[in-house]
Design a protein around this motif. Structure first.
Motif, short mmCIF file in Angstrom:
data_model
loop_
_atom_site.label_atom_id
_atom_site.label_comp_id
_atom_site.label_asym_id
_atom_site.label_seq_id
_atom_site.Cartn_x
_atom_site.Cartn_y
_atom_site.Cartn_z
N TYR A 174 -4.13 76.68 -36.65
CA TYR A 174 -3.96 76.29 -38.05
C TYR A 174 -5.05 76.93 -38.91
N ILE B 176 -4.69 73.19 -30.10
CA ILE B 176 -3.71 73.27 -31.17
C ILE B 176 -4.35 73.55 -32.52
N VAL C 77 5.08 73.59 -34.80
CA VAL C 77 3.64 73.84 -34.78
C VAL C 77 3.30 75.15 -35.49
N ALA D 150 3.71 67.78 -34.84
CA ALA D 150 2.38 68.39 -34.76
C ALA D 150 1.28 67.36 -34.88
#
Length: 289
Positions: A151, A147, A114, A124
């Motif tokens: 990013y 999550i 991840v 992921a």
């Protein structure tokens, strides 16, 4: 890589202290399957590595407080063979089983996959479909973040390298009667990066979609959630026609680019529809992987 020190903290707090002391020159390492390659290619600027593999209590896979939780040292192989994951989050077990080869799966960690922040990372993509959260530890305490918040772009993790460490992942187990599936397109079955991958989760009532989650990679700078396709399924019967329309919407909204490694944009766009259709069809038939 000009390595000057290799440190072994005995706790998460000690790891955070080491990161802070070296002011951006230190980097966390666990499995190291990505980091070692980056170092060999001259893409790792760290001069100090902080190895967290001796910190106790980070290797758990368990169900607690309504979530399935996994520690930062859990490997892909452990996830793939976990009876809990296979029963209650099968899409993640399938995705982790597709990562690399046995050697990589036995060493590489789920959290490492991840924080490497690549949009094609198999595990992921599955975690995006599961609406996973990550526990981030820092000097002021710990917090759970979705999550997607980690990013920042292709290979860009938003963690503060000077003072944050991911300690766990959690997500809700799939309810009874829900199904999930992972589909992968690659030039060969193992030891290669995917051309495309899709993770789908489907919750049904009386053969109608109550909720669906679809994640696709790599068709954007981060793993992509096909929200229009998901919304189109709500309340609809789980028929081939309904699934095909959702697949069309996912392909419409995906933005793959031409790639020498992965193929042309038009081909990959067409294959998004194919993989989404396959994944949804499997997910709509509740099963255990």
């Amino acid at each position: 890589m000009n390595l000057q020190a290799y440190l072994f903290p005995s706790s998460v707090d000690e790891a955070l202290t080491m990161l802070a002391e070296h002011r951006g020159q230190a980097q966390i390492i666990a499995g190291g399957t990505d980091l070692v390659l980056q170092a060999r290619q001259g893409r790792c600027q760290a001069t100090v590595l902080v190895d967290i593999t001796r910190i106790p209590g980070l290797g758990f896979i368990e169900e607690r407080e309504g979530y399935i939780a996994l520690g930062a040292l859990v490997t892909h192989a452990q996830v793939a063979r976990s009876s809990l994951i296979r029963e209650k989050a099968g899409v993640l077990a399938q995705a982790c089983a597709a990562v690399g080869g046995p050697q990589i799966r036995n060493v590489g960690t789920l959290v490492g996959n991840v924080v490497n922040a690549l949009p094609a990372a198999d595990s992921a993509v599955a975690l995006f479909a599961l609406d996973a959260e990550l526990e981030v530890a820092e000097a002021g305490g710990r917090q759970w973040l979705p999550i997607a918040a980690l990013y920042g772009g292709v290979g860009l993790c938003t963690l503060d390298r000077c003072g944050q460490v991911v300690t766990a992942i959690r997500f809700r187990p799939l309810p009874a009667g829900a199904g999930s599936a992972f589909e992968r397109l690659a030039s060969r079955k193992a030891l290669t990066l995917p051309i495309l991958n899709v993770a789908a989760v489907a919750e049904l009532d009386n053969d109608r979609f109550r909720r669906a989650r679809i994640a696709v990679g790599p068709v954007a700078p981060t793993p992509f959630r096909a929200t229009a396709a998901e919304e189109s399924l709500a309340g609809q019967p789980a028929t081939p026609e309904v699934i095909a329309e959702a697949a069309r919407l996912a392909a419409r909204d995906a933005q793959p680019r031409d790639s020498l490694l992965r193929g042309g944009k038009e081909y990959r766009t067409d294959m998004v529809a194919v993989l989404v259709r396959r994944a949804l069809a499997r997910a709509a038939k509740p099963h255990r992987c």
